[in-house]
Motif scaffolding. Structure first.
Motif, short mmCIF file in Angstrom:
data_model
loop_
_atom_site.label_atom_id
_atom_site.label_comp_id
_atom_site.label_asym_id
_atom_site.label_seq_id
_atom_site.Cartn_x
_atom_site.Cartn_y
_atom_site.Cartn_z
N ALA A 94 40.67 66.33 43.26
CA ALA A 94 40.57 66.95 44.59
C ALA A 94 39.30 67.76 44.73
O ALA A 94 38.62 67.72 45.77
CB ALA A 94 41.80 67.82 44.86
N LEU A 95 38.94 68.49 43.68
CA LEU A 95 37.69 69.27 43.72
C LEU A 95 36.47 68.37 43.83
O LEU A 95 35.53 68.67 44.58
CB LEU A 95 37.59 70.18 42.49
CG LEU A 95 38.60 71.33 42.45
CD1 LEU A 95 38.53 72.06 41.12
CD2 LEU A 95 38.37 72.30 43.61
N VAL A 96 36.47 67.26 43.11
CA VAL A 96 35.38 66.29 43.22
C VAL A 96 35.28 65.79 44.66
O VAL A 96 34.18 65.69 45.23
CB VAL A 96 35.57 65.12 42.22
CG1 VAL A 96 34.63 63.97 42.53
CG2 VAL A 96 35.39 65.61 40.79
N CYS A 97 36.41 65.49 45.25
CA CYS A 97 36.42 65.03 46.65
C CYS A 97 35.86 66.08 47.59
O CYS A 97 35.09 65.77 48.50
CB CYS A 97 37.84 64.66 47.08
SG CYS A 97 38.46 63.16 46.31
N SER A 121 46.46 66.46 50.99
CA SER A 121 47.71 65.78 50.64
C SER A 121 48.35 66.40 49.41
O SER A 121 49.57 66.57 49.35
CB SER A 121 47.44 64.29 50.40
OG SER A 121 47.03 63.67 51.59
N LEU A 122 47.53 66.74 48.43
CA LEU A 122 48.08 67.40 47.24
C LEU A 122 48.64 68.77 47.60
O LEU A 122 49.73 69.14 47.15
CB LEU A 122 47.01 67.52 46.16
CG LEU A 122 46.56 66.21 45.52
CD1 LEU A 122 45.39 66.45 44.58
CD2 LEU A 122 47.70 65.54 44.78
N ALA A 123 47.92 69.51 48.44
CA ALA A 123 48.40 70.83 48.85
C ALA A 123 49.70 70.71 49.65
O ALA A 123 50.64 71.47 49.44
CB ALA A 123 47.32 71.54 49.68
N TRP A 124 49.76 69.73 50.56
CA TRP A 124 50.98 69.50 51.35
C TRP A 124 52.15 69.21 50.42
O TRP A 124 53.24 69.76 50.58
CB TRP A 124 50.77 68.34 52.32
CG TRP A 124 51.96 68.08 53.20
CD1 TRP A 124 53.10 67.40 52.86
CD2 TRP A 124 52.14 68.52 54.54
NE1 TRP A 124 53.97 67.37 53.92
CE2 TRP A 124 53.41 68.06 54.96
CE3 TRP A 124 51.36 69.25 55.43
CZ2 TRP A 124 53.90 68.30 56.24
CZ3 TRP A 124 51.85 69.48 56.70
CH2 TRP A 124 53.10 69.02 57.09
N GLY A 125 51.92 68.34 49.45
CA GLY A 125 52.98 68.00 48.50
C GLY A 125 53.48 69.21 47.74
O GLY A 125 54.68 69.35 47.48
N MET A 126 52.56 70.11 47.39
CA MET A 126 52.95 71.32 46.68
C MET A 126 53.82 72.22 47.55
O MET A 126 54.86 72.71 47.12
CB MET A 126 51.71 72.09 46.22
CG MET A 126 50.93 71.41 45.13
SD MET A 126 49.33 72.20 44.83
CE MET A 126 49.81 73.86 44.41
N VAL A 137 38.85 65.57 52.40
CA VAL A 137 39.76 66.61 52.89
C VAL A 137 41.20 66.11 52.80
O VAL A 137 42.11 66.85 52.41
CB VAL A 137 39.40 67.02 54.34
CG1 VAL A 137 40.42 67.98 54.91
CG2 VAL A 137 37.99 67.62 54.40
N PHE A 138 41.40 64.84 53.15
CA PHE A 138 42.73 64.24 53.10
C PHE A 138 43.29 64.26 51.68
O PHE A 138 44.46 64.57 51.47
CB PHE A 138 42.69 62.82 53.66
CG PHE A 138 44.03 62.13 53.64
CD1 PHE A 138 44.96 62.39 54.64
CD2 PHE A 138 44.37 61.25 52.64
CE1 PHE A 138 46.21 61.78 54.63
CE2 PHE A 138 45.60 60.63 52.62
CZ PHE A 138 46.52 60.89 53.61
#
Length: 110
Positions: free
Chosen positions: A94-97, A74-79, A69-70
């Motif tokens: 991110a999808l794999v995670c 984190s990628l979404a937050w950065g966007m 989730v992190f």
């Protein structure tokens, strides 16, 4: 309902941890001061508390799943906050995670 509760808790935990880390980053790296750092520390503490509310009782499982989730959060937050543009490999990773989160948390166990 348990899965929905768990997903909401993961989202709240992500906001607290990623937001807290970002606040500390802003306080130190962007020289915004101790107020920002202090707010970040409080948010990081809130993350630790929210994680304890997960329905599953196993710390290792919760923390491992939250790692996925992190990554995505984190990628979404950065966007949203910093204008970061992930490339396709960021998105695939991110999808794999997130698939890993689903397997760890919600796979049927007997």
């Amino acid at each position: 309902m348990t899965i929905v509760r768990s997903l909401v808790l993961f989202a709240v935990a992500a906001l607290a941890e990623i937001g807290g880390a970002w606040l500390v980053w802003q306080g130190v790296r962007e020289q915004r001061g101790l107020l920002w750092i202090g707010a970040g520390v409080i948010a990081l503490g809130l993350y630790g508390f929210v994680a304890t509310l997960q329905p599953d009782a196993h710390f290792g499982r919760i923390l491992a799943a939250y790692g996925g989730v992190f990554v995505a959060g984190s990628l979404a937050w950065g966007m949203v906050v910093d204008g970061f543009q992930p490339d396709r490999w960021d998105v695939i990773g991110a999808l794999v995670c997130l698939v890993g989160v689903a397997v760890i948390m919600y796979a049927p166990r007997g």
